[in-house]
Structure formats: C-alpha cells, structure tokens
Design a protein around this motif. Structure first.
Motif: not given
Length: 547
Positions: A154-155, A167-169, A200-201, A214-215
C-alpha cells in the motif's frame, strides 16, 4: 505582441490537455479532478488545472514570460473573491493554493487564472469540501480490493506535491492502530481480517506549526482463486497396452481444463506426426466435455476398427494445446505375449550388479569403514562395564628358545607399544604384570575376569608352560562355553600342523577372530593392526587415527 500570442496558444492547449487528463484519471472517488475532500484542521493544496505532468510549460517559467497567476473563490451571490495569497493561512505555492489549515468555512469552488497585460485564461473550477472530524475515517477514501493469500504493498497516494520522508509518514488502521512508519505499508499475506481503512498521515510544518495531510485507503478482501493450468490426465509420457491382432479398441485421451470450460484448448491424436483420416482404419472420435466434481474434463477417443501389425510398437501421440501449456502423451501397442522384455532383464541385471559391487566393497573395506566410523563418532565401548583391562595377553611359548624369545619380544614390547601407547588400550600381560609367585589358578582367573578380551599369541603347535596352559584353558572355556570374554588369536609364527593344536584353538584359528603376523605387519597402518583394533572393543582416544 507575437510572443504573447504564442504563449496564449500554448496556455490554451495546456488547459484543454488538463481537462482531458482530468477526465481520464477520475477513477478514485472522492479524490478526483475538480473535487477535493479534507478534514477540518488539516493542510490541503488545490492545484491549478492548467498545469499537470503533461504540460510543456512549467510554473517556474511564468515570471520569466511575464505571466502571473491568481486564485479566486466563488461567492454564494454568484461573484468571486480574489485570494491575495500573502504570508498567512492561505498561501500561493507555485501552481497550488495552500491552506494552513483548512476550516469548514473554506468549503466552496475555486478557480485559478493565468494572465499577462493582454490575455487572461481561467481554469476549470475545483470544489473544496472541508468536513468536521467526527471520529470517522471512512468519509473519503481510495478503494482497493485484493485476494486473500496475496502479498500487497500500500503506497500513500496523491503526495507527489510533498517532500515526504520515510520517518514522517505514519500508517493507521481503522483510525486507531498504528501499524507502520514509512512511505509504503506491506502486507505479506492478505487475510480476511486485513480488510479495513488504512490511513497514511504525513506531517508538514509551517512557521513552526505541524499540520497533518491524511490519505485513506479502504481495503476489501475477496476469496483467492488459483489460476488453473490445464493438464493431460491420460495417457502419460510412455503408456503401453497389450493387444491381439484384429482387436477393436477405443483408447480415450483425457485432459482436465479447470473450473470452467476452456474454449481455447484443443485435444487431438497424431501418428508418426500425421493427423488421422476420418474414414481410416484408425480415426479420432468426437471431442466431448464432462463435469466431474467441480472440474471440467475434455475427452477424445482414438478408435481402432481392427489392430494391425503396422500399429504395433509405434507411439500414438495425444496432444493438448492451450494458450497456457502444450502437453503430449504417448501410447504404444504391444502384441500380447510378445512384447520386448529386454528392459526388465536389463533392470534386473543392473540391480544385481549393484548389489554384488556394494557387497564386495563392503567385505573388502569393512574394517576400514568400522574404524573410520569409530573415530568420527568417538565411540567408546569401555565405559561403565566394570572391567579393568581391555585385553588379557597370553603367550603360548614354544620349546624352542629362539622362537620363544621372538614371541616374548612381540608380546612384551611391540604389542603394548602399538595398542597401549598409540591407541590407548590397557593390557594385562602375564609375563609383565602378574607378580612372581602370584600365578596361581585363581589369580589367573581373576585377571581374565577383569579383561574385556583374551589375546592369545600362538608361536608354535605345542606349549611347554603349565601356567600358560591353564590360562589358555580357562580363557577358552569362558570365551567358547560361557561366552564371557571375546578371544583374539594372533598367529605370530606359521603353524605347520594345526591338528596338533587343541580343538578349541583350531576353531578360533578358522574363524574371523584370528589374524596372522607377516613381514608387512610392522607398519601400524597395516592390515594386521587394523584388524586387531577392529576385534578389540571400541575405545575413544585423541591419539587414535590412521597416521
């Protein structure tokens, strides 16, 4: 003026391409061209529809070509309000309009306009829908369906405008469970419980304040259906059938197609790479499909009106041709009672030859195999049996002084030098270890009882010593009658007439527990010492080996 017209045409072309591209990629509700959803309090960007990945003119060229961009929000009264895009909550970011953060009252329709002193081109409208966070993560999402058992990745979608790092997702499942940190989340094996909402934030900063982007992906699962490759059931590669001349036969070729009929598969017979004639003495029957269980099978018979001699010993080939695979099976007709048995005889002969070779090799190198196995496994048969000596050595002396001297040298020096010093055995030698005056019958019997084996060194056909005779008789009685000790008979000097020996010695001399001394026996790697070690109990010692 000519330059302005050139760029006006270029911008108009970009606008048309942008509209077409938007319609082609509008597959993921609600993230589609012209409609953007966002949760209140998060950062969002609106992109000017005039510019996308297919546009030859980049936004960085606008200022160089004296072009400007402005954003407008349409009002409820039918007009529009220009957004200044200065430093603050709403900013211009290249081709995008950024909200830091977005609020509910930002909901509305937005357009961008590219212009210079002469021309002004506006984009299609973009609707921004800002909704309050009510604890739900399914308000807007990308939908994805995968099969159970697969491995998927999952992307995080629609983040090409952000400089994201691993490191920021942060990935969340169903808005509560943190499952991963990084650009993509891998599920090694999809299960039914894997279904749910994966968010994913991405965290971005502006003026020291952190905002979320956010997605959400809604993952659905479905049963995994393995792709079935058609197979030929019968015949195999080499099938043989016994027949009689004149027989009427029908041989069926059978293939399994899978869970449903495969219209692209063909099943047919060949003979000597030729197809069969319809009216021949051998012909193909019609193809039929049958259902067995949950599988579909294709069957085609080969019909013999009467088997002829020309049909014997030649392969008839059934071929299965499908887009996924091509398989062949062969049938050979053999006349009953006259088929070739050479292969059977060859197989039997080969098997017998292998057995004989293995047996000869084992007999020839049996001692070497056993000693090597003992050394590799550090096997020791002398532990915890209560015995003090590994062998009681009994020298049967001759009346001839020279022969007796040679035997004593062998028994007292050479034998212990090899067995004791090299291989770690402990010997009880009558002439060396039994104290003078202690050679009573009971004392000899005591030493024999303390030993694991009885080594008898035979130098001649007769014995001259009463004590050695008693020791011999005692040891032989325990070895042959009571079976309390194992004998080893060393024929140090050749025996001229074995009939002069006691019957018990003759039995041992003819058995596998005797060994003969020769001139080649001086080497500790000779057959003589290997067999002595083989007949002795296994004993582990660091010095044991072949060197």
């Amino acid at each position: 003026m000519v330059m302005d017209v050139k760029y006006l045409v270029l911008i108009t072309f970009c606008y048309v391409v942008g509209r077409i591209q938007g319609s082609l990629t509008s597959k993921c509700f609600p993230y589609k061209s012209g409609l953007v959803f966002v949760t209140e309090g998060e950062h969002v960007r609106l992109t000017c529809n005039l510019y996308n990945a297919f546009t030859p003119l980049d936004m960085s060229n606008l200022q160089a070509h004296r072009l400007n961009i402005s954003w407008f929000k349409h009002t409820s009264e039918g007009g529009h309000k220009k957004l200044l895009g200065e430093a603050g909550r709403i900013t211009y970011e290249g081709t995008s309009l950024g909200f830091w953060p977005a609020f509910v009252n930002d909901t509305g329709n937005y357009t961008c306009s590219v212009f210079n002193r002469t021309y002004n081109v506006s984009s299609a409208g973009t609707s921004l829908n800002v909704h309050r966070n009510e604890g739900l993560c399914s308000d807007c999402f990308f939908s994805r369906t995968e099969s159970v058992g697969k491995s998927i990745r999952l992307s995080c979608p629609k983040l090409k405008d952000y400089n994201s790092k691993e490191d920021n997702i942060i990935w969340m499942k169903d808005c509560k469970d943190k499952v991963h940190t990084g650009n993509a989340y891998t599920i090694l094996k999809v299960e039914e419980k894997s279904a749910g909402y994966y968010s994913c934030v991405l965290t971005v900063g502006k003026d020291g304040v952190q905002y979320n982007v956010t997605r959400t992906i809604k993952l659905k699962t479905k049963g995994y259906v393995e792709r079935f490759i058609p197979k030929l059931v019968y015949p195999g590669r080499k099938e043989q059938i016994e027949v009689e001349l004149g027989d009427k036969r029908e041989i069926e070729c059978k293939a399994v197609l899978g869970y449903k009929n495969n219209l692209f598969c063909m099943l047919y017979w060949r003979y000597k790479n030729r197809f069969f004639e319809i009216n021949g003495t051998v012909y193909e029957g019609p193809v039929r499909n049958v259902s067995e269980g949950n599988r579909i099978y294709m069957i085609r018979p080969l019909v013999f009106k009467g088997v002829k001699a020309e049909h014997l010993n030649e392969p008839f080939t059934c071929a299965l041709d499908c887009p996924e695979t091509n398989l062949n099976g062969n049938i050979t007709l053999l006349e009953k009672g006259k088929h070739d048995t050479s292969l059977i005889f060859l197989l039997l002969f080969t098997t017998l030859a292998v057995i004989i070779i293995v047996a000869v090799v084992y007999v020839r190198f049996k001692i070497d195999f056993v000693l090597c196995f003992r050394d590799l496994t550090s096997r020791d048969e002398t532990l915890q049996d209560g015995k003090e000596y590994d062998a009681y050595v009994l020298l049967l002396k001759s009346n001839e002084a020279l022969i007796s001297a040679e035997g004593e040298t062998f028994a007292l020096k050479l034998l212990p030098a090899i067995l004791e010093q090299k291989f770690g055995y402990r010997l009880c030698i009558y002439e060396r270890d039994v104290l003078p005056g202690a050679a009573s019958a009971s004392e000899i019997l005591s030493y024999i009882n303390k030993s694991r084996t009885l080594i008898i060194i035979l130098c001649a056909e007769c014995m001259a010593n009463d004590s050695s005779t008693y020791g011999l008789m005692t040891g032989l009685h325990q070895a042959l009658v009571e079976r309390l000790i194992k004998p080893i008979l060393i024929e140090y000097l050749p025996i001229r007439d074995i009939t002069l020996l006691p019957q018990s010695l003759q039995l041992i001399l003819k058995s596998d527990r005797s060994v003969k001394w020769t001139n080649e026996s001086l080497s500790q790697n000779s057959y003589f010492w290997k067999k002595i070690r083989y007949l002795m109990p296994a004993k582990y010692t660091k010095t044991a080996g072949w060197s």
